[in-house]
Write an enzyme that holds these catalytic residues in place. Structure first.
Site, PDB file in Angstrom:
ATOM      1  N   TYR A  31       1.290  -0.873  -0.109  1.00  0.00           N
ATOM      2  CA  TYR A  31      -0.553   0.358  -0.352  1.00  0.00           C
ATOM      3  C   TYR A  31       0.755   1.361   0.168  1.00  0.00           C
ATOM      4  O   TYR A  31       2.492   0.663   0.322  1.00  0.00           O
ATOM      5  CB  TYR A  31      -1.651  -0.135   0.959  1.00  0.00           C
ATOM      6  CG  TYR A  31      -0.090   0.671   2.524  1.00  0.00           C
ATOM      7  CD1 TYR A  31       0.725  -0.880   3.184  1.00  0.00           C
ATOM      8  CD2 TYR A  31      -0.512   1.366   3.297  1.00  0.00           C
ATOM      9  CE1 TYR A  31       1.063  -0.332   4.438  1.00  0.00           C
ATOM     10  CE2 TYR A  31       0.429   1.639   4.140  1.00  0.00           C
ATOM     11  CZ  TYR A  31       1.395   0.615   4.903  1.00  0.00           C
ATOM     12  OH  TYR A  31       1.310   1.078   5.212  1.00  0.00           O
ATOM     13  N   LYS A 147       6.485  -1.916   1.541  1.00  0.00           N
ATOM     14  CA  LYS A 147       5.821  -1.117   2.337  1.00  0.00           C
ATOM     15  C   LYS A 147       3.823  -2.158   2.448  1.00  0.00           C
ATOM     16  O   LYS A 147       3.795  -2.546   1.891  1.00  0.00           O
ATOM     17  CB  LYS A 147       4.908  -0.310   1.991  1.00  0.00           C
ATOM     18  CG  LYS A 147       4.361   0.459   2.586  1.00  0.00           C
ATOM     19  CD  LYS A 147       4.054   2.362   2.245  1.00  0.00           C
ATOM     20  CE  LYS A 147       3.139   3.187   3.378  1.00  0.00           C
ATOM     21  NZ  LYS A 147       3.284   2.717   5.413  1.00  0.00           N
ATOM     22  N   GLU A 180      12.095   2.539  14.028  1.00  0.00           N
ATOM     23  CA  GLU A 180      10.913   3.666  13.634  1.00  0.00           C
ATOM     24  C   GLU A 180       9.963   3.180  14.731  1.00  0.00           C
ATOM     25  O   GLU A 180       9.780   2.267  15.436  1.00  0.00           O
ATOM     26  CB  GLU A 180      11.152   3.279  11.956  1.00  0.00           C
ATOM     27  CG  GLU A 180      10.442   1.518  12.005  1.00  0.00           C
ATOM     28  CD  GLU A 180      10.135   1.673  10.531  1.00  0.00           C
ATOM     29  OE1 GLU A 180      10.136   2.435   9.397  1.00  0.00           O
ATOM     30  OE2 GLU A 180      10.255   0.051   9.697  1.00  0.00           O
ATOM     31  N   LEU A 205      11.314   0.911   7.134  1.00  0.00           N
ATOM     32  CA  LEU A 205      11.603   1.687   5.777  1.00  0.00           C
ATOM     33  C   LEU A 205      11.483   2.851   5.418  1.00  0.00           C
ATOM     34  O   LEU A 205      11.713   4.796   6.185  1.00  0.00           O
ATOM     35  CB  LEU A 205       9.521   1.779   6.185  1.00  0.00           C
ATOM     36  CG  LEU A 205       8.503   2.210   4.651  1.00  0.00           C
ATOM     37  CD1 LEU A 205       8.035   1.056   3.243  1.00  0.00           C
ATOM     38  CD2 LEU A 205       7.322   3.087   4.719  1.00  0.00           C
TER      39      LEU A 205
HETATM   40  N1  PMP Z   1       7.440   3.610   9.051  1.00  0.00           N
HETATM   41  C1  PMP Z   1       6.296   3.049   8.418  1.00  0.00           C
HETATM   42  C2  PMP Z   1       6.771   1.331   9.476  1.00  0.00           C
HETATM   43  C3  PMP Z   1       5.191   3.470   8.433  1.00  0.00           C
HETATM   44  O1  PMP Z   1       4.371   2.601   8.358  1.00  0.00           O
HETATM   45  C4  PMP Z   1       5.322   4.693   7.924  1.00  0.00           C
HETATM   46  C5  PMP Z   1       3.945   5.486   7.024  1.00  0.00           C
HETATM   47  N2  PMP Z   1       3.963   4.947   6.187  1.00  0.00           N
HETATM   48  C6  PMP Z   1       6.805   5.423   7.991  1.00  0.00           C
HETATM   49  C7  PMP Z   1       7.572   5.092   8.646  1.00  0.00           C
HETATM   50  C8  PMP Z   1       6.692   7.148   7.537  1.00  0.00           C
HETATM   51  O2  PMP Z   1       6.498   6.340   6.064  1.00  0.00           O
HETATM   52  P1  PMP Z   1       6.210   7.861   4.718  1.00  0.00           P
HETATM   53  O3  PMP Z   1       6.968   9.407   5.425  1.00  0.00           O
HETATM   54  O4  PMP Z   1       6.489   7.590   3.399  1.00  0.00           O
HETATM   55  O5  PMP Z   1       4.356   7.918   5.290  1.00  0.00           O
END
Ligand code: PMP
Length: 283
Positions: A31, A147, A180, A205
């Site tokens: 996603y 993701k 994270e 991620l």
């Molecule tokens: N880490 C994880 C586990 C996440 O779910 C997200 C949010 N999708 C992020 C980091 C941040 O990614 P982004 O800045 O692309 O939303």
């Protein structure tokens, strides 16, 4: 509210996928969440590059050209009259008789798009006071760089945070370093004004907000250290924050019940939040 499901726009209440969709049975899908501002998609091209990578890593076919996905996502935003909020895109391996191994290549991926308006003032208020985080042991699979919609550990982590009066949970790996958040990247700012966040090569991620923020820091001449940090260092830091498409730069004012800095959002954090969208691409 309107959703897009496999070629059709429909009322969200009637938006259904087959019970044999592999997203439903195996969480076999990926996603993206893009922020919507001024009814436009924020950093859409970068989200699509990450989507393509996630699909490639899982050997899921690209369901359609990115230009077509862009049209659909904008249309869902438009039909829902979202000026500020998020648009959600999910691609799963498709519908097939339940069997763990991949279905025949004739099975086409399923595509779902939804959009939701968020309360801008409320979000700004949250940012003005900051959020609390808890820490917990990393318990996810090693491929968190993908993701994937397999988010059960993240669900449990967020619930634990909520039960402890916090908003986000930071995972701590077996070496004692923060990886994270359950749905965000984790940052601290040292007392001498250096921003610290883990590098994307392992355990996290590659956040789009994180990547854009690195550029923002370059432009604002804020020093950046890409390295892991421990919860202890974070508790002693001057500032802390998280980044994600839906939160952008969200101050963290407490970690495991102990205040960070003076318990207020930090100055560099605030500056980064204010400047962020000057460096965003809008489509
Ligand atoms: N880490 C994880 C586990 C996440 O779910 C997200 C949010 N999708 C992020 C980091 C941040 O990614 P982004 O800045 O692309 O939303």
């Amino acid at each position: 509210r309107t959703a897009y499901v496999n070629g059709r726009y429909c009322d969200l209440r009637d938006a259904c996928v087959n019970v044999e969709d592999r997203g439903y049975q195996f969480a076999d899908g990926v996603y993206e969440v893009c922020e919507v501002r001024g009814a436009r998609l924020v950093d859409f091209p970068r989200h699509m590059v990450r989507l393509q990578r996630s699909l490639r890593e899982l050997q899921i076919d690209e369901p359609m050209p990115i230009t077509a996905l862009a049209i659909i996502m904008r249309e869902v935003v438009r039909r829902n009259r979202v000026t500020y909020g998020i648009v959600y895109l999910q691609v799963t391996r498709g519908v097939a008789r339940r069997d763990h191994a991949f279905p025949p290549s004739s099975v086409k991926p399923s595509v779902v798009v939804t959009a939701r308006a968020l309360d801008y003032e409320k979000k700004q208020q949250t940012a003005a006071t900051g959020i609390k985080v808890i820490t917990l042991a990393e318990n996810r699979w090693p491929r968190v760089d993908i993701k994937s919609v397999s988010l059960l550990p993240n669900v449990l982590a967020k619930q634990e945070a909520r039960e402890k009066g916090a908003y986000e949970a930071w995972y701590v790996d077996s070496d004692g370093f923060v990886t994270e958040g359950a749905s965000s990247n984790a940052w601290i700012v040292t007392k001498d004004g250096r921003a610290v966040t883990r590098s994307v090569d392992r355990g996290i991620l590659a956040g789009i907000t994180r990547a854009v923020l690195v550029e923002v820091m370059g432009a604002l001449q804020i020093r950046l250290e890409e390295r892991p940090f421990t919860p202890a260092e974070a508790r002693e830091a001057a500032e802390a924050f998280v980044t994600s498409a839906s939160q952008i730069v969200m101050p963290v004012v407490a970690i495991d019940g102990r205040v960070v800095g003076n318990g207020q959002p930090g100055g560099i954090t605030r500056q980064l939040r204010e400047e962020f969208h000057r460096f965003s691409a809008f489509s």
